[in-house]
Write a protein that holds these residues in place. Structure first.
Motif, short mmCIF file in Angstrom:
data_model
loop_
_atom_site.label_atom_id
_atom_site.label_comp_id
_atom_site.label_asym_id
_atom_site.label_seq_id
_atom_site.Cartn_x
_atom_site.Cartn_y
_atom_site.Cartn_z
N PHE A 62 0.83 -1.20 0.00
CA PHE A 62 0.00 0.00 0.00
C PHE A 62 0.87 1.26 0.00
N ALA A 63 1.90 1.26 0.85
CA ALA A 63 2.80 2.42 0.94
C ALA A 63 3.52 2.66 -0.39
N MET A 64 3.94 1.57 -1.04
CA MET A 64 4.62 1.69 -2.34
C MET A 64 3.67 2.29 -3.38
N ALA A 65 2.41 1.83 -3.35
CA ALA A 65 1.44 2.25 -4.37
C ALA A 65 0.87 3.64 -4.08
N ASN A 66 1.08 4.15 -2.86
CA ASN A 66 0.49 5.43 -2.49
C ASN A 66 1.54 6.42 -2.02
N ASP A 67 2.73 6.29 -2.58
CA ASP A 67 3.81 7.20 -2.26
C ASP A 67 3.66 8.48 -3.08
N ASP A 68 4.13 9.58 -2.52
CA ASP A 68 4.27 10.83 -3.27
C ASP A 68 2.95 11.34 -3.86
N GLY A 69 1.88 11.12 -3.13
CA GLY A 69 0.59 11.67 -3.54
C GLY A 69 0.04 11.16 -4.85
N ILE A 70 0.50 9.96 -5.26
CA ILE A 70 0.06 9.42 -6.55
C ILE A 70 -1.46 9.27 -6.59
N ARG A 71 -2.02 8.82 -5.45
CA ARG A 71 -3.44 8.51 -5.44
C ARG A 71 -4.15 9.11 -4.22
N PRO A 72 -4.39 10.44 -4.22
CA PRO A 72 -5.13 11.02 -3.08
C PRO A 72 -6.51 10.41 -2.91
N ASP A 73 -7.05 9.83 -3.99
CA ASP A 73 -8.37 9.21 -3.88
C ASP A 73 -8.31 7.92 -3.06
N SER A 83 8.75 18.56 -0.48
CA SER A 83 9.63 17.59 -1.13
C SER A 83 10.90 17.38 -0.30
N ARG A 84 11.26 16.12 -0.04
CA ARG A 84 12.48 15.72 0.69
C ARG A 84 12.44 16.00 2.19
N SER A 85 11.24 15.98 2.76
CA SER A 85 11.17 16.19 4.21
C SER A 85 11.13 14.87 4.97
N GLY A 86 11.18 13.73 4.27
CA GLY A 86 11.27 12.44 4.96
C GLY A 86 9.99 11.62 4.95
N LYS A 87 9.05 11.98 4.07
CA LYS A 87 7.76 11.29 4.06
C LYS A 87 7.88 9.81 3.68
N THR A 88 8.59 9.53 2.57
CA THR A 88 8.63 8.17 2.05
C THR A 88 9.25 7.16 3.02
N PRO A 89 10.47 7.41 3.55
CA PRO A 89 11.03 6.41 4.48
C PRO A 89 10.18 6.23 5.73
N THR A 90 9.56 7.31 6.21
CA THR A 90 8.72 7.18 7.41
C THR A 90 7.49 6.32 7.12
N CYS A 91 6.86 6.56 5.97
CA CYS A 91 5.71 5.73 5.57
C CYS A 91 6.11 4.25 5.50
N LEU A 92 7.25 3.97 4.88
CA LEU A 92 7.68 2.58 4.74
C LEU A 92 7.96 1.95 6.09
N TYR A 93 8.55 2.73 7.01
CA TYR A 93 8.83 2.21 8.35
C TYR A 93 7.52 1.88 9.08
#
Lengths: 271, 271
Positions: free
Chosen positions: B130-141, B154-164
């Motif tokens: 789910f985190a992979m498919a919904n990274d970087d605002g790809i699917r707000p829906d 951008s680059r504030s640490g969202k992706t690694p935190t989501c994955l963790y």
């Protein structure tokens, strides 16, 4: 029988949770209600937790278990006075270790999961970004920059394992999904052969694979048992040609698979 | 001063490494060479390890430290006879816990990081997907299906935190990057407002952000200090309107940020 367990710490509580969880796994006949309580770093929060302990004791008919890594004696005493079976996980280790090392402990809390080594932390974050950018064989031309490359059929567990290796060990992890085209040729592209020394194959029982694919695309040919069996069989033939280690994800967790990979990498490959 | 440390286990060794690492963090004046030794589950492997211990002792001029979670007494004895300072991490906890719970320990090793609870394991893997498919605002829906949504520049640490959060807590995590368009409007889309109750904002010091962006796109306007300062300032205004918790990733690790999020989610939000 039901028992409540609190994992308590002044900081993240990851250490308390990890060791506590390990110890609980020795008692698998009991149903534990596990509550994670990080950042218990004020008297007020400690008192609120003793309140929750009492509620758990009343509900369960037995006092809760508390696994704590608590360096602050004042907060520790508040918790110990609560209605609980208190286990201090650092106790008994810090003093002997201090004697062996010949230096006193710092008694600072929250050091373990903080950014104490910025270079390793940056390496981990970069590895996560690398894993994200090199998932699913998007860029085989990047494989030469990877520390480890996983190969496997669709849904065999490559992506979560890559992310785990990146997140925990700071390894730049990429993966290559075996495709219809590879199966027709009975071989993989040259870029995959080129990274053979850092290649690990994932396999999985066809029945388990069918279940996972069925979740993703119900009733599809892709999810049929026949297709899963064929994919695994053809993949195995390719792994034999490559002469690479094969790991089975059917009943092993991403933590276990990753540990096997780390062990193989560190002990030098005998291939 | 240099000391070698071995983290040893019959299985993944994750528990030994986690607690051992925590204990070492109390002695930050010493330079530890840390060696991770999972799957020491045969006499042969144990003997090979005692050989490595001796080599480390000769090299360092002091015996190595061994942190072990070893349930097999035979293997444990081989290791203890090696030239090392041996610390058994389970010791002292299993027996009192057994007495408190009124049941004997199973003495089975490798239970803690194995797939003992398939439903939670499946939940974690699904959360990673789910985190992979919904990274970087790809699917707000898809935000309505998420357990937690992170928002940040951008680059504030969202992706690694989501994955963790997905990997460790099985949380379906998505993230939304604030864009130029949001800054111009001074607001975020309705789909983001709709998930306000599970929204956490990330912020970061502009100087630190500049360094990270500079790595990514050297010399760009995107990486300029002015742009970083503007982005952070405009983001803060939006966070205030949304009235959501703000976490600072400048000096906090993804483990620390995640623990704060978990704590906020579990204690019920006072917003």
């Amino acid at each position: 029988m039901n028992r409540t367990v609190f994992f308590v710490s002044e900081s993240t509580g990851i250490t308390a949770e990890t060791l506590g969880h390990s110890l609980l796994s020795q008692f698998d006949t009991i149903d534990f209600e596990q509550v994670y309580m990080p950042y218990i770093n004020t008297d007020l929060r400690a008192h609120a937790l003793t309140q929750r302990m009492q509620e758990a004791a009343d509900r369960d008919g037995a006092r809760p278990i508390v696994f704590a890594t608590m360096l602050n004696n004042e907060i520790r005493e508040i918790l110990q006075q609560g209605n609980c079976f208190y286990i201090e996980l650092f106790e008994g280790f810090v003093e002997p270790l201090s004697a062996e090392l010949g230096v006193p402990p710092s008694r600072k809390s929250g050091r373990s999961h903080a950014i104490t080594k910025p270079s390793f932390y940056t390496k981990r974050i970069e590895a996560i970004n690398f894993a994200m950018a090199n998932d699913d064989g998007i860029r085989p031309d990047n494989f030469h920059r990877a520390d480890v490359v996983l190969i496997g059929v669709s849904r065999s567990g490559k992506t979560p394992t890559c992310l785990y290796l990146a997140m925990h060990y700071g390894l730049r992890s990429a993966n290559y999904p075996l495709t219809e085209e590879d199966f027709e040729r009975g071989d993989v592209p040259q870029l995959v052969w080129d990274c053979r020394h850092k290649l690990f194959a994932l396999t999985i029982d066809p029945q388990r694979l069918q279940m996972i694919r069925e979740e993703r695309r119900p009733g599809s040919g892709y999810a049929s048992l026949k297709r899963c069996q064929d994919d695994i069989r053809m993949a195995s033939t390719i792994y034999k040609r490559l002469q690479i280690p094969v790991l089975n994800t059917t009943s092993q967790s991403i933590e276990e698979i990753s540990s096997h990979i780390i062990k193989a990498m560190r002990s030098g490959n005998e291939r």
